[in-house]
Write a protein that holds these residues in place. Structure first.
Motif, PDB file in Angstrom:
ATOM      1  N   ILE A   1       6.844  -5.698  19.758  1.00  0.00           N
ATOM      2  CA  ILE A   1       7.472  -4.486  20.307  1.00  0.00           C
ATOM      3  C   ILE A   1       8.723  -4.128  19.503  1.00  0.00           C
ATOM      4  CG2 ILE A   1       8.719  -3.587  22.305  1.00  0.00           C
ATOM      5  CD1 ILE A   1       6.681  -5.013  24.070  1.00  0.00           C
ATOM      6  N   LEU A   2       9.520  -5.150  19.160  1.00  0.00           N
ATOM      7  CA  LEU A   2      10.736  -4.880  18.388  1.00  0.00           C
ATOM      8  C   LEU A   2      10.404  -4.344  16.998  1.00  0.00           C
ATOM      9  CD1 LEU A   2      13.293  -7.722  19.165  1.00  0.00           C
ATOM     10  CD2 LEU A   2      13.516  -5.268  19.536  1.00  0.00           C
ATOM     11  N   THR A   3       9.373  -4.912  16.387  1.00  0.00           N
ATOM     12  CA  THR A   3       8.965  -4.425  15.063  1.00  0.00           C
ATOM     13  C   THR A   3       8.620  -2.951  15.126  1.00  0.00           C
ATOM     14  OG1 THR A   3       8.025  -6.593  14.650  1.00  0.00           O
ATOM     15  CG2 THR A   3       7.398  -4.852  13.134  1.00  0.00           C
ATOM     16  N   VAL A   4       7.809  -2.602  16.113  1.00  0.00           N
ATOM     17  CA  VAL A   4       7.427  -1.193  16.266  1.00  0.00           C
ATOM     18  C   VAL A   4       8.666  -0.348  16.522  1.00  0.00           C
ATOM     19  CG1 VAL A   4       6.059   0.430  17.613  1.00  0.00           C
ATOM     20  CG2 VAL A   4       5.167  -1.828  17.166  1.00  0.00           C
ATOM     21  N   ALA A   5       9.542  -0.833  17.413  1.00  0.00           N
ATOM     22  CA  ALA A   5      10.724  -0.050  17.792  1.00  0.00           C
ATOM     23  C   ALA A   5      11.597   0.225  16.573  1.00  0.00           C
ATOM     24  CB  ALA A   5      11.514  -0.789  18.869  1.00  0.00           C
ATOM     25  N   ILE A   6      11.873  -0.819  15.788  1.00  0.00           N
ATOM     26  CA  ILE A   6      12.768  -0.647  14.643  1.00  0.00           C
ATOM     27  C   ILE A   6      12.122   0.256  13.596  1.00  0.00           C
ATOM     28  CG2 ILE A   6      13.869  -1.842  12.717  1.00  0.00           C
ATOM     29  CD1 ILE A   6      14.234  -4.229  14.717  1.00  0.00           C
ATOM     30  N   SER A   7      10.855  -0.021  13.280  1.00  0.00           N
ATOM     31  CA  SER A   7      10.190   0.788  12.259  1.00  0.00           C
ATOM     32  C   SER A   7      10.129   2.249  12.672  1.00  0.00           C
ATOM     33  CB  SER A   7       8.759   0.287  12.029  1.00  0.00           C
ATOM     34  OG  SER A   7       8.732  -1.092  11.918  1.00  0.00           O
ATOM     35  N   LEU A   8       9.719   2.481  13.917  1.00  0.00           N
ATOM     36  CA  LEU A   8       9.536   3.872  14.338  1.00  0.00           C
ATOM     37  C   LEU A   8      10.866   4.585  14.494  1.00  0.00           C
ATOM     38  CD1 LEU A   8       6.518   3.951  16.791  1.00  0.00           C
ATOM     39  CD2 LEU A   8       6.652   4.705  14.432  1.00  0.00           C
ATOM     40  N   SER A   9      11.944   3.875  14.861  1.00  0.00           N
ATOM     41  CA  SER A   9      13.213   4.592  14.956  1.00  0.00           C
ATOM     42  C   SER A   9      13.676   5.012  13.562  1.00  0.00           C
ATOM     43  CB  SER A   9      14.278   3.789  15.701  1.00  0.00           C
ATOM     44  OG  SER A   9      14.322   2.486  15.239  1.00  0.00           O
ATOM     45  N   LEU A  10      13.377   4.193  12.549  1.00  0.00           N
ATOM     46  CA  LEU A  10      13.713   4.605  11.181  1.00  0.00           C
ATOM     47  C   LEU A  10      12.870   5.810  10.759  1.00  0.00           C
ATOM     48  CD1 LEU A  10      14.129   1.118   9.478  1.00  0.00           C
ATOM     49  CD2 LEU A  10      15.904   2.790   9.962  1.00  0.00           C
ATOM     50  N   VAL A  11      11.577   5.753  11.068  1.00  0.00           N
ATOM     51  CA  VAL A  11      10.694   6.876  10.730  1.00  0.00           C
ATOM     52  C   VAL A  11      11.184   8.143  11.421  1.00  0.00           C
ATOM     53  CG1 VAL A  11       8.367   7.804  11.000  1.00  0.00           C
ATOM     54  CG2 VAL A  11       8.666   5.425  10.334  1.00  0.00           C
TER      55      VAL A  11
ATOM     56  N   ALA B   1      12.875  13.696  -0.393  1.00  0.00           N
ATOM     57  CA  ALA B   1      13.259  12.282  -0.380  1.00  0.00           C
ATOM     58  C   ALA B   1      13.061  11.697   1.019  1.00  0.00           C
ATOM     59  CB  ALA B   1      14.708  12.120  -0.819  1.00  0.00           C
ATOM     60  N   LEU B   2      13.452  12.463   2.049  1.00  0.00           N
ATOM     61  CA  LEU B   2      13.343  11.942   3.418  1.00  0.00           C
ATOM     62  C   LEU B   2      11.885  11.874   3.858  1.00  0.00           C
ATOM     63  CD1 LEU B   2      16.441  13.593   5.064  1.00  0.00           C
ATOM     64  CD2 LEU B   2      16.045  11.169   4.693  1.00  0.00           C
ATOM     65  N   LEU B   3      11.091  12.852   3.413  1.00  0.00           N
ATOM     66  CA  LEU B   3       9.670  12.806   3.757  1.00  0.00           C
ATOM     67  C   LEU B   3       9.033  11.572   3.117  1.00  0.00           C
ATOM     68  CD1 LEU B   3       7.492  14.350   5.264  1.00  0.00           C
ATOM     69  CD2 LEU B   3       6.870  15.445   3.122  1.00  0.00           C
ATOM     70  N   PHE B   4       9.404  11.327   1.855  1.00  0.00           N
ATOM     71  CA  PHE B   4       8.914  10.141   1.148  1.00  0.00           C
ATOM     72  C   PHE B   4       9.348   8.879   1.895  1.00  0.00           C
ATOM     73  CE2 PHE B   4       9.575   6.852  -2.144  1.00  0.00           C
ATOM     74  CZ  PHE B   4       8.280   6.766  -2.616  1.00  0.00           C
ATOM     75  N   ALA B   5      10.622   8.870   2.305  1.00  0.00           N
ATOM     76  CA  ALA B   5      11.141   7.708   3.041  1.00  0.00           C
ATOM     77  C   ALA B   5      10.344   7.502   4.328  1.00  0.00           C
ATOM     78  CB  ALA B   5      12.615   7.901   3.359  1.00  0.00           C
ATOM     79  N   ALA B   6      10.037   8.602   5.036  1.00  0.00           N
ATOM     80  CA  ALA B   6       9.291   8.492   6.286  1.00  0.00           C
ATOM     81  C   ALA B   6       7.899   7.924   6.047  1.00  0.00           C
ATOM     82  CB  ALA B   6       9.209   9.857   6.973  1.00  0.00           C
ATOM     83  N   VAL B   7       7.254   8.414   4.966  1.00  0.00           N
ATOM     84  CA  VAL B   7       5.903   7.927   4.659  1.00  0.00           C
ATOM     85  C   VAL B   7       5.945   6.436   4.329  1.00  0.00           C
ATOM     86  CG1 VAL B   7       4.009   8.077   2.993  1.00  0.00           C
ATOM     87  CG2 VAL B   7       5.005  10.164   3.929  1.00  0.00           C
ATOM     88  N   VAL B   8       6.929   6.049   3.491  1.00  0.00           N
ATOM     89  CA  VAL B   8       7.071   4.632   3.131  1.00  0.00           C
ATOM     90  C   VAL B   8       7.327   3.800   4.382  1.00  0.00           C
ATOM     91  CG1 VAL B   8       8.540   2.968   1.922  1.00  0.00           C
ATOM     92  CG2 VAL B   8       7.811   5.050   0.768  1.00  0.00           C
TER      93      VAL B   8
ATOM     94  N   ALA C   1       4.251   3.257   6.368  1.00  0.00           N
ATOM     95  CA  ALA C   1       3.408   2.243   5.726  1.00  0.00           C
ATOM     96  C   ALA C   1       3.980   0.850   5.966  1.00  0.00           C
ATOM     97  CB  ALA C   1       3.298   2.536   4.231  1.00  0.00           C
ATOM     98  N   VAL C   2       5.305   0.720   5.777  1.00  0.00           N
ATOM     99  CA  VAL C   2       5.941  -0.594   5.969  1.00  0.00           C
ATOM    100  C   VAL C   2       5.788  -1.048   7.413  1.00  0.00           C
ATOM    101  CG1 VAL C   2       8.170  -1.781   6.029  1.00  0.00           C
ATOM    102  CG2 VAL C   2       7.580  -0.351   4.082  1.00  0.00           C
ATOM    103  N   SER C   3       5.994  -0.115   8.359  1.00  0.00           N
ATOM    104  CA  SER C   3       5.883  -0.537   9.755  1.00  0.00           C
ATOM    105  C   SER C   3       4.445  -0.897  10.089  1.00  0.00           C
ATOM    106  CB  SER C   3       6.419   0.526  10.710  1.00  0.00           C
ATOM    107  OG  SER C   3       6.019   1.791  10.315  1.00  0.00           O
ATOM    108  N   ALA C   4       3.492  -0.170   9.476  1.00  0.00           N
ATOM    109  CA  ALA C   4       2.087  -0.527   9.728  1.00  0.00           C
ATOM    110  C   ALA C   4       1.831  -1.964   9.276  1.00  0.00           C
ATOM    111  CB  ALA C   4       1.156   0.441   8.997  1.00  0.00           C
ATOM    112  N   VAL C   5       2.370  -2.326   8.097  1.00  0.00           N
ATOM    113  CA  VAL C   5       2.173  -3.685   7.584  1.00  0.00           C
ATOM    114  C   VAL C   5       2.855  -4.710   8.500  1.00  0.00           C
ATOM    115  CG1 VAL C   5       2.726  -5.255   5.687  1.00  0.00           C
ATOM    116  CG2 VAL C   5       1.850  -2.970   5.203  1.00  0.00           C
TER     117      VAL C   5
ATOM    118  N   ILE D   1       1.846   7.696  17.332  1.00  0.00           N
ATOM    119  CA  ILE D   1       1.733   6.853  16.132  1.00  0.00           C
ATOM    120  C   ILE D   1       1.807   5.377  16.530  1.00  0.00           C
ATOM    121  CG2 ILE D   1       2.869   6.174  13.973  1.00  0.00           C
ATOM    122  CD1 ILE D   1       3.776   9.095  13.682  1.00  0.00           C
ATOM    123  N   GLY D   2       2.741   5.034  17.408  1.00  0.00           N
ATOM    124  CA  GLY D   2       2.912   3.644  17.840  1.00  0.00           C
ATOM    125  C   GLY D   2       1.647   3.109  18.482  1.00  0.00           C
ATOM    126  N   ALA D   3       1.094   3.880  19.415  1.00  0.00           N
ATOM    127  CA  ALA D   3      -0.119   3.444  20.112  1.00  0.00           C
ATOM    128  C   ALA D   3      -1.275   3.305  19.125  1.00  0.00           C
ATOM    129  CB  ALA D   3      -0.470   4.444  21.212  1.00  0.00           C
TER     130      ALA D   3
END
Lengths: 298, 225
Positions: free
Chosen positions: A27-37, A172-179, A182-186, A279-281
């Motif tokens: 849950i924390l992984t998802v939370a942190i990744s998605l808040s960055l996205v 740049a921000l769109l690229f960051a969001a896509v990255v 991907a990182v959060s998916a991994v 996205i999270g679900a």
């Protein structure tokens, strides 16, 4: 069927509870990744809106000759009144121009005294319908060719720089969001793999007693979906913090007027939140399905 | 019930686990599969349960050719086969009753059926009073009884047992064998891999001996050697 639903729900809840540390990690992984996205999406939207707002205030000025003929003036006025390329305009006559000049150079009385309203060029302040830099430059060129026009002043270079800056920030921000997605998916996949790896023997027993693959998958997928939803739900407050603090901080900037437009409507924050839940679900569910399938090949 | 015809199984193209094995086991038989470690006993069982596919030859189980069985039908084949392991494979976080019920739940049996069957089978294996215990609170023999209850609760046609007494002392093993014998008498075909000489010699059932993957002996009412 009722028994199965009961079984799936019970297995899912029991498993969430029994693997509490992994549940929290996921849950924390998802939370942190998605808040960055989500944050990068918000900042991107803010930058685009700031540029748009800045462009709305863009105008260019057509200075007429001081001795402009009335028919030349009427011709310009006619174009301004009928062209769809012009959003609005204001006329600054000689007296108003003189008044402005006096205010502007009030600390240099000798300069003010050297001019009279008579020699001041009247001007039109024009707001173009399309604030795009190329468009403004073309309009300025056309007005510059008209008889009676002394010169056209534009902020084309400034607009161009801001547009360029905004496009780059946005990309740049769109690229960051896509990255980040991907990182959060991994990261999420990794957590789910660990969670399922810890239950290999359970899967093994299920296969040996003849459970179908879908029957084995469903509780894991429900579990992954819950991880994703809870993580996304925890990321939503972060979005509002970004909106209320980070974007607001930019808006308070005195030095850079562009940043004052750095705001997104509440609706956008809510829309982004809903997308994050989806996205999270989806990541949780698909990730678990992939992870569990790896252990199903017997 | 189980028929192997010219079955060969090689791992990674080199290691031959089973070589041209042929055997037929009738419904209701009790068969010992004997041989030293690495002789192919476990491979034999895994092929019957379709955990592995044969490299060559045909395997028929309960009238189905497991080699050509589509993968989505495999779970249904396994519902007619019970499997007992040397290391029990019980789930440590579930109680005795939950471990047995689990086998019925995951094949979608209704709860009233589960409520009826689980206590009955636990009584049969002599653990009716320990249904709420966890596996770690039980002796090895008791854990193996739970494992047998789980394998048998769905009344399979075939019971495969891979060294079920391998971790147990002689006295406990006798109890486990009585239980398997009882299950066999109810009509279930039992195929048991073992290298427990005492058990095989005492029971005097059919013996299929494997040596380096080859069936070297197949006799009814046989002994270990």
């Amino acid at each position: 069927m009722v028994f199965r639903v009961w079984y799936f729900l019970r297995e899912t809840l029991v498993s969430l509870w029994r693997n509490l540390s992994l549940t929290l990690a996921a849950i924390l992984t998802v939370a942190i990744s998605l808040s960055l996205v989500g944050s990068s999406l918000l900042i991107r939207e803010g930058a685009e809106r700031a540029t748009a707002q800045f462009q709305e205030g863009v105008e260019f000025i057509v200075f007429m000759n001081a001795d402009v003929l009335s028919e030349q003036d009427a011709a310009i006025r006619d174009v301004l009144g009928t062209s769809p390329a012009i959003a609005e305009y204001t006329y600054i006559d000689k007296a108003a121009a003189y008044q402005e000049f006096r205010e502007l150079f009030s600390d240099k009385p000798e300069l003010v005294e050297s001019v009279t309203p008579d020699i001041m060029p009247p001007s039109y302040r024009i707001v173009p319908a399309n604030p795009d830099a190329d468009n403004v430059a073309e309009l300025a060129r056309q007005f510059g060719e008209q008889p009676g026009v002394k010169e056209v002043a534009t902020a084309t270079e400034a607009i161009r720089q801001i547009e360029d800056f905004s496009t780059r920030v946005s990309q740049a921000l769109l690229f960051a969001a896509v990255v980040l997605v991907a990182v959060s998916a991994v990261l999420i996949l990794n957590t789910v793999f660990t969670a399922i790896g810890a239950r290999r023997e359970e899967i093994e027993v299920m296969k040996l007693v003849g459970a179908t693959n879908w029957f084995i998958r469903i509780p894991f997928m429900l579990e992954g979906t819950i991880h994703g939803l809870f993580g996304a739900a925890m990321a939503i407050p972060a979005l509002f913090v970004v909106d209320n603090r980070v974007l607001a901080y930019f808006q308070e900037s005195e030095a850079v007027p562009l940043f004052r437009g750095f705001a997104v409507p509440d609706g956008y924050v809510w829309n982004t939140s809903i997308w994050m839940l989806v996205i999270g679900a989806a990541i949780g569910m698909v990730g678990s399905a992939i992870a569990v399938t790896r252990y199903l090949d017997v | 019930m189980i028929r192997l015809e010219g079955v060969t199984k090689t791992y990674k193209g080199e290691v031959v686990a089973l070589r041209d094995a042929t055997a037929e086991i009738q419904r209701g038989e009790f068969v010992f599969l004997v041989g030293p470690s690495g002789s192919g006993k476990s491979t034999f069982l895994r092929l019957v349960n379709r955990e592995e596919l044969a490299t060559a030859g045909t395997i028929m189980v309960a009238g189905k050719d497991v080699g050509t069985l589509s993968s989505w039908k495999v779970p249904y084949l396994r519902r007619s086969i019970g499997y007992v392991f040397q290391d029990y494979k019980l789930l440590p976080k579930k109680t005795v009753a939950e471990n047995v019920a689990f086998a019925l739940e995951v094949i979608g049996r209704p709860r009233p059926v589960i409520r009826r069957k689980v206590p009955a089978i636990l009584d049969l294996v002599g653990l009716g009073r320990k249904s709420e215990r966890f596996p770690e609170e039980l002796s090895g023999g008791e854990q193996q009884r739970v494992s047998i209850a789980r394998a048998f609760v769905n009344q399979p046609l075939i019971l495969l047992a891979d060294e079920p007494t391998g971790n147990l002392d002689q006295a406990t093993s006798v109890g486990i064998m009585r239980l398997l014998d009882r299950i066999n008498r109810s009509g279930t075909t039992v195929l048991m891999a073992t290298h427990d000489r005492g058990i095989v010699d005492t029971m005097r059932r059919r013996v299929i001996e494997l040596d380096r993957g080859v069936v070297v002996r197949d006799e009814s009412r046989g002994v270990y050697e």
